[in-house]
Scaffold this motif. Sequence first.
Motif, short mmCIF file in Angstrom:
data_model
loop_
_atom_site.label_atom_id
_atom_site.label_comp_id
_atom_site.label_asym_id
_atom_site.label_seq_id
_atom_site.Cartn_x
_atom_site.Cartn_y
_atom_site.Cartn_z
N PRO A 160 49.21 46.22 42.12
CA PRO A 160 49.05 47.53 41.48
C PRO A 160 47.82 47.67 40.60
O PRO A 160 47.39 48.80 40.33
N LYS A 196 42.11 54.39 48.42
CA LYS A 196 43.19 55.37 48.62
C LYS A 196 42.69 56.77 48.25
O LYS A 196 42.94 57.76 48.98
N ILE A 253 48.34 48.50 47.29
CA ILE A 253 48.58 48.95 45.91
C ILE A 253 49.96 48.54 45.43
O ILE A 253 50.14 48.16 44.27
N ALA A 308 41.44 49.00 45.70
CA ALA A 308 42.43 49.61 46.58
C ALA A 308 42.72 51.04 46.16
O ALA A 308 42.85 51.94 47.01
N HIS A 309 42.83 51.29 44.88
CA HIS A 309 43.05 52.66 44.40
C HIS A 309 41.87 53.57 44.76
O HIS A 309 42.06 54.73 45.13
N ARG A 331 41.86 47.65 41.56
CA ARG A 331 41.13 48.90 41.38
C ARG A 331 40.44 49.36 42.65
O ARG A 331 40.37 50.56 42.93
N ASP A 351 48.50 51.76 50.84
CA ASP A 351 49.64 51.84 49.92
C ASP A 351 50.32 50.49 49.79
O ASP A 351 50.84 50.13 48.71
#
Length: 424
Positions: free
Chosen positions: A86, A95, A82, A91-92, A89, A79
């Motif tokens: 933000p 997650k 991110i 990292a998302h 990609r 988190d």
Amino acid sequence: MVLDSRPLRYASATLLVAAVCAGVLVVNGRSGQAVSAAPAVPAPSISGRHAATGPEALLSRTLHEVGNRRLDAAATEIDKVIKGYPNFRLAHLIKGDLLLARAQPLTNVGNASGASGDRLEELREEARARLARIQQQRPVGLVPRYVVQMQAEQRHALVVDTARSTLYVFENRNGEARYVTDYYISIGKNGIDKVREGDNKTPLGVYHVTGRLSREKLNSTYGKNAEQYGVGALPISYPNEWDRREGRNGHGIWLHGVPFDTYSRPPRASNGCVALTNEDFTAISRDVQIGLTPVIIANGVDWVAPGANKAMRQELMQQVENWRRDWENRDTEQYLAHYAGNFSTGKTGFAQWAKQKHKVNAGKTWIRLNLDKVTIFLYPGRDDLAVVTFDQNYASSNLVSQMRKRQYWIREGGAWRILHEGSA
């Protein structure tokens, strides 16, 4: 190194292929904690000022928590990635996998159904490349073999390792390279060793930065297509003299940023350029010197002790000095002995060159030749080819001239000889 320990190898496998040494990671659906206990994984250390504070450090801590089977803590760490990045990609995706791991075993990076297979594979490749950068770091205390000598005005050298998806920054310390930091990079879609226009490959060789293209300049020149270059671009000198001699062509090889809708690109994503995140591109572009900063692109860096470069520097500097002395002494035969039989200026071969030098030197009563700002770089993948550049100040009985000259020296039979020569 702790990065090579069995627990960390397990952690890497968890994120990359979701396989543990003896099974598959299964977590408790309520708590998010692993069912079985595991030895604690030591937190990996990351060298380099940028790497220690950038997203890879945060990914490393995520990896550390996964290795210790603390998935709630791992989710907290991802988190942070991110929040700071933000549009990252990968990292998302991680997650999402951490959330999915609460309900089912993981079998790969990107376990969600319905996603584009090609896009997921690109992110998996990026995950592998970034984790490899953590596990296989630069050997401490060693330097790239290629950076033999920098001149005083050159503040930095950039060394691109295409095999490690990494750009290293070195600063000039009394002519020698000292490591500063490194960055994740993307290269050509079809890999390395560019040969022709449009092959989508990244060239290997010794180059230098030739210009600076701002975001505004890119927009005015390329319109909507400028989006792929992000915040800016730094053109480099491909094709160089050696490339042209080898029959390589093409143009427009740059260091540049990435589209603004993503933090980074997969390891192989460009049309042949070297792409960095916009943040990283901005960082390196501050210190780049147009016409001075070397960019050495290699398929795997050859690391050596600083003493090895010192010996190479002394050997090549002596060869250059012998060449200078023989020219100044008007010893034409000895001067020509410094040239290889297949020497070329691009337009003139050895026979014509020798004839011209005999004629010119015969008309001189004296020559004074001084060399300044000498740089020496070995060609990647070749211990027998060196690029030597210097300021040449020439004076004779009827001529005075000054120019920046570049020579390619090749080792033949234990001796260095000039294979190519021209203005820089």
